[in-house]
Design an enzyme around this catalytic site. Structure first.
Site, PDB file in Angstrom:
ATOM      1  N   HIS A 139      -3.653  14.312   0.639  1.00  0.00           N
ATOM      2  CA  HIS A 139      -3.832  13.463   1.813  1.00  0.00           C
ATOM      3  C   HIS A 139      -2.614  13.558   2.732  1.00  0.00           C
ATOM      4  O   HIS A 139      -2.750  13.739   3.955  1.00  0.00           O
ATOM      5  CB  HIS A 139      -4.042  12.014   1.375  1.00  0.00           C
ATOM      6  CG  HIS A 139      -4.092  11.031   2.500  1.00  0.00           C
ATOM      7  ND1 HIS A 139      -5.119  10.997   3.415  1.00  0.00           N
ATOM      8  CD2 HIS A 139      -3.230  10.048   2.866  1.00  0.00           C
ATOM      9  CE1 HIS A 139      -4.899  10.022   4.292  1.00  0.00           C
ATOM     10  NE2 HIS A 139      -3.758   9.440   3.980  1.00  0.00           N
ATOM     11  N   THR A 152      -8.693  -5.537   4.427  1.00  0.00           N
ATOM     12  CA  THR A 152      -8.634  -4.646   3.267  1.00  0.00           C
ATOM     13  C   THR A 152      -9.649  -5.169   2.263  1.00  0.00           C
ATOM     14  O   THR A 152      -9.568  -6.327   1.849  1.00  0.00           O
ATOM     15  CB  THR A 152      -7.229  -4.619   2.640  1.00  0.00           C
ATOM     16  OG1 THR A 152      -6.290  -4.158   3.605  1.00  0.00           O
ATOM     17  CG2 THR A 152      -7.199  -3.728   1.417  1.00  0.00           C
ATOM     18  N   GLU A 184      -9.643  12.885   7.729  1.00  0.00           N
ATOM     19  CA  GLU A 184      -9.554  14.172   7.037  1.00  0.00           C
ATOM     20  C   GLU A 184     -10.904  14.879   7.020  1.00  0.00           C
ATOM     21  O   GLU A 184     -10.980  16.088   7.247  1.00  0.00           O
ATOM     22  CB  GLU A 184      -9.083  13.967   5.601  1.00  0.00           C
ATOM     23  CG  GLU A 184      -7.673  13.437   5.467  1.00  0.00           C
ATOM     24  CD  GLU A 184      -7.364  13.091   4.032  1.00  0.00           C
ATOM     25  OE1 GLU A 184      -6.856  13.964   3.304  1.00  0.00           O
ATOM     26  OE2 GLU A 184      -7.636  11.935   3.626  1.00  0.00           O
ATOM     27  N   ASP A 219       0.847  -1.192   0.000  1.00  0.00           N
ATOM     28  CA  ASP A 219       0.000   0.000   0.000  1.00  0.00           C
ATOM     29  C   ASP A 219       0.883   1.242   0.000  1.00  0.00           C
ATOM     30  O   ASP A 219       1.874   1.312   0.747  1.00  0.00           O
ATOM     31  CB  ASP A 219      -0.907  -0.005   1.235  1.00  0.00           C
ATOM     32  CG  ASP A 219      -2.027   1.016   1.124  1.00  0.00           C
ATOM     33  OD1 ASP A 219      -2.370   1.414  -0.001  1.00  0.00           O
ATOM     34  OD2 ASP A 219      -2.564   1.415   2.170  1.00  0.00           O
ATOM     35  N   GLU A 265      -9.223   4.044  -2.018  1.00  0.00           N
ATOM     36  CA  GLU A 265      -8.022   3.828  -2.808  1.00  0.00           C
ATOM     37  C   GLU A 265      -8.340   3.117  -4.122  1.00  0.00           C
ATOM     38  O   GLU A 265      -9.442   2.590  -4.321  1.00  0.00           O
ATOM     39  CB  GLU A 265      -7.003   2.991  -2.023  1.00  0.00           C
ATOM     40  CG  GLU A 265      -6.670   3.570  -0.653  1.00  0.00           C
ATOM     41  CD  GLU A 265      -5.465   2.901  -0.019  1.00  0.00           C
ATOM     42  OE1 GLU A 265      -4.656   2.290  -0.757  1.00  0.00           O
ATOM     43  OE2 GLU A 265      -5.328   2.994   1.216  1.00  0.00           O
ATOM     44  N   GLN A 313      -3.249   2.554  15.175  1.00  0.00           N
ATOM     45  CA  GLN A 313      -2.157   2.935  14.279  1.00  0.00           C
ATOM     46  C   GLN A 313      -1.264   4.012  14.898  1.00  0.00           C
ATOM     47  O   GLN A 313      -0.034   3.930  14.815  1.00  0.00           O
ATOM     48  CB  GLN A 313      -2.734   3.424  12.953  1.00  0.00           C
ATOM     49  CG  GLN A 313      -1.695   3.853  11.927  1.00  0.00           C
ATOM     50  CD  GLN A 313      -2.333   4.431  10.666  1.00  0.00           C
ATOM     51  OE1 GLN A 313      -3.544   4.501  10.543  1.00  0.00           O
ATOM     52  NE2 GLN A 313      -1.508   4.847   9.729  1.00  0.00           N
ATOM     53  N   LYS A 326      -3.895  -1.675  10.430  1.00  0.00           N
ATOM     54  CA  LYS A 326      -4.262  -1.838   9.024  1.00  0.00           C
ATOM     55  C   LYS A 326      -4.582  -3.280   8.651  1.00  0.00           C
ATOM     56  O   LYS A 326      -5.334  -3.531   7.712  1.00  0.00           O
ATOM     57  CB  LYS A 326      -3.099  -1.376   8.133  1.00  0.00           C
ATOM     58  CG  LYS A 326      -2.730   0.083   8.280  1.00  0.00           C
ATOM     59  CD  LYS A 326      -3.647   0.946   7.450  1.00  0.00           C
ATOM     60  CE  LYS A 326      -3.083   2.354   7.324  1.00  0.00           C
ATOM     61  NZ  LYS A 326      -3.913   3.204   6.449  1.00  0.00           N
ATOM     62  N   ASP A 342      -8.956   0.436   2.331  1.00  0.00           N
ATOM     63  CA  ASP A 342      -7.971  -0.027   3.308  1.00  0.00           C
ATOM     64  C   ASP A 342      -8.415   0.455   4.688  1.00  0.00           C
ATOM     65  O   ASP A 342      -7.954   1.483   5.188  1.00  0.00           O
ATOM     66  CB  ASP A 342      -6.592   0.508   2.946  1.00  0.00           C
ATOM     67  CG  ASP A 342      -5.492  -0.124   3.780  1.00  0.00           C
ATOM     68  OD1 ASP A 342      -5.619  -1.316   4.110  1.00  0.00           O
ATOM     69  OD2 ASP A 342      -4.509   0.562   4.089  1.00  0.00           O
ATOM     70  N   ARG A 367      -7.369   4.158  13.477  1.00  0.00           N
ATOM     71  CA  ARG A 367      -6.423   5.257  13.656  1.00  0.00           C
ATOM     72  C   ARG A 367      -5.815   5.300  15.052  1.00  0.00           C
ATOM     73  O   ARG A 367      -4.655   5.707  15.222  1.00  0.00           O
ATOM     74  CB  ARG A 367      -7.117   6.587  13.340  1.00  0.00           C
ATOM     75  CG  ARG A 367      -7.674   6.701  11.944  1.00  0.00           C
ATOM     76  CD  ARG A 367      -6.605   6.647  10.881  1.00  0.00           C
ATOM     77  NE  ARG A 367      -7.170   6.858   9.543  1.00  0.00           N
ATOM     78  CZ  ARG A 367      -6.475   6.760   8.429  1.00  0.00           C
ATOM     79  NH1 ARG A 367      -5.196   6.429   8.471  1.00  0.00           N
ATOM     80  NH2 ARG A 367      -7.055   6.976   7.254  1.00  0.00           N
ATOM     81  N   GLU A 422     -10.082   4.203   3.938  1.00  0.00           N
ATOM     82  CA  GLU A 422      -9.172   4.846   3.009  1.00  0.00           C
ATOM     83  C   GLU A 422      -9.638   4.483   1.610  1.00  0.00           C
ATOM     84  O   GLU A 422      -9.587   3.314   1.210  1.00  0.00           O
ATOM     85  CB  GLU A 422      -7.722   4.410   3.240  1.00  0.00           C
ATOM     86  CG  GLU A 422      -7.163   4.969   4.538  1.00  0.00           C
ATOM     87  CD  GLU A 422      -5.669   4.801   4.677  1.00  0.00           C
ATOM     88  OE1 GLU A 422      -5.077   5.538   5.486  1.00  0.00           O
ATOM     89  OE2 GLU A 422      -5.107   3.938   3.995  1.00  0.00           O
TER      90      GLU A 422
END
Length: 400
Positions: free
Chosen positions: A122, A246, A347, A115, A190, A229, A242, A222, A226, A188
């Site tokens: 971002h 996925t 975000e 990834d 992607e 992480q 993570k 993904d 948080r 996420e």
């Protein structure tokens, strides 16, 4: 547009210029075969007179992908021919199955999963949140595509339940870490790229060889915890925050279907020769949409990505690392400059400080149990048509 004798829905993103590949069955435990999406149907190509027919009844795309670009192009041309010439209608029509009557499965046996972190918007957003007194981008960011090696065994097809992960968490004000369900579960949005043709150990793959190795494109979510992480990622990077899941879309769009979507990215830093894509850029004009519980919350623009998939592949193999059939590499979160273009809830809510208000008046910072997230995308096709990449969906379930 490529002609066809089928009566397709108006505005379908699954016309004969797309023809994405997936794996389906007609019973939950029934045999799995390779199918092609066309309109509202799945065409069982394993039952037709086509190149590589023996590789289409194996339960994954890996057999087909390992055959290489010449076979991929020949199969695509043959399917377009079968759908264009009415003389083939009697032979093809019995193998068109309504999409609602089949079950879709993970299309690829994933070998490795990498990834990346390739959206400047971002990366700058996260940099401003986490390092407010420093430059938002790290010094290396515009010189190489940053990435991490993920967990192939937890890549799953769209619709797989998202079990809220548990792990160690430590808020800045806490004296010590605690263990429990993530309170900052995120997405996420992607785009993923699937490797078909392997490469030799010790021999880097140059930029120009990208279309010889990459079979096609899918969507990726993904999922990210948080809080887990942020506590674990120093100094080595993402791990348990993570690796729990996925999600990927069930359809893999052939790279050949996206020729009209190619764009050249804007860059402001000279690149080393192995990453210099002047003359053969592989930026893609993909329009993503993120929905939470059916409500549109973001429209991330993939065309603004700083690093392209061809550069990501070249960098992945620059040290001589080899490719395997079924390798999956993802773009990293896709975000644009505007708030409604951000591809993650960290975000959209600015780290939880600015809750997102939904049309029903409820708010979100991060995901709650029962929430359903759906990511879709389209790309320009020939003569003003649109190519659909399918969708990737997941529903949040409580920790176990």
């Amino acid at each position: 547009m490529t002609p066809t004798w089928l009566d397709l829905p108006a505005g379908t993103g699954f016309g004969p210029d797309n023809l994405p590949y997936g794996v389906f069955s007609t019973e939950p435990d029934g045999p799995r075969r390779v199918g092609v999406a066309i309109g509202g149907h799945v065409l069982d190509v394993s039952r037709l007179d086509v190149p590589a027919a023996d590789a289409l009844a194996t339960g994954s795309l890996n057999g087909l992908m390992s055959r290489g670009r010449t076979t991929w192009d020949a199969l695509r041309a043959r399917v377009q021919e079968l759908l264009a010439d009415p003389a083939h209608r009697a032979a093809v029509e019995p193998h068109l199955l309504p999409r609602e009557d089949v079950m879709l499965h993970l299309p690829v046996e994933v070998a490795d999963y990498v990834d990346f972190y390739s959206s400047q918007h971002h990366a700058e957003n996260l940099g401003r949140m986490f390092r407010p007194d420093s430059e938002p981008l790290t010094p290396n960011w515009k010189h190489l595509p940053i990435g991490y090696h993920g967990r192939a065994g937890t890549v799953a097809v769209s619709g797989t339940p998202v079990i809220r992960p548990s792990g160690q968490r430590k808020a800045p004000a806490d004296d010590a870490p605690t263990f429990g369900p993530s309170q900052r579960l995120d997405i996420e949005a992607e785009v993923g790229f699937v490797v078909g043709t392997p490469s030799e150990l010790g021999r880097p793959v140059p930029l120009a060889a990208f279309p010889e190795h990459v079979f096609g494109v899918c969507l990726v979510n993904d999922w990210s915890a948080r809080d887990i992480q942020s506590w674990e990622y120093v100094p080595l990077g993402p791990f348990l925050g993570k690796s729990f899941l996925t999600s990927v879309s069930p359809w893999v769009v052939p790279l050949a279907a996206l020729e009209a979507a190619r764009v050249a990215p804007d860059r402001d830093v000279p690149l080393l020769p192995y990453l210099d894509d002047t003359g053969h850029p592989w930026g893609l004009d993909l329009a993503l949409e993120v929905r939470l519980n059916g409500e549109l919350v973001s429209c991330p623009p993939f065309r603004l990505m700083y690093w392209t998939p061809a550069q990501q592949l070249a960098h992945t193999t620059a040290n001589g690392a080899s490719l395997r059939t079924g390798d999956l590499f993802a773009s990293g979160t896709v975000s644009g400059p505007d708030r409604d273009q951000r591809g993650s809830f960290i975000e959209l809510s600015w780290g939880g400080e600015e809750p997102l208000t939904l049309p029903d008046g409820s708010t979100r910072t991060f995901l709650e149990d029962g929430d359903v997230v759906t990511i879709t995308a389209t790309a320009p096709g020939p003569e003003g048509s649109r190519i659909a990449l399918g969708e990737v969906t997941g529903r949040i379930e409580p920790a176990r």
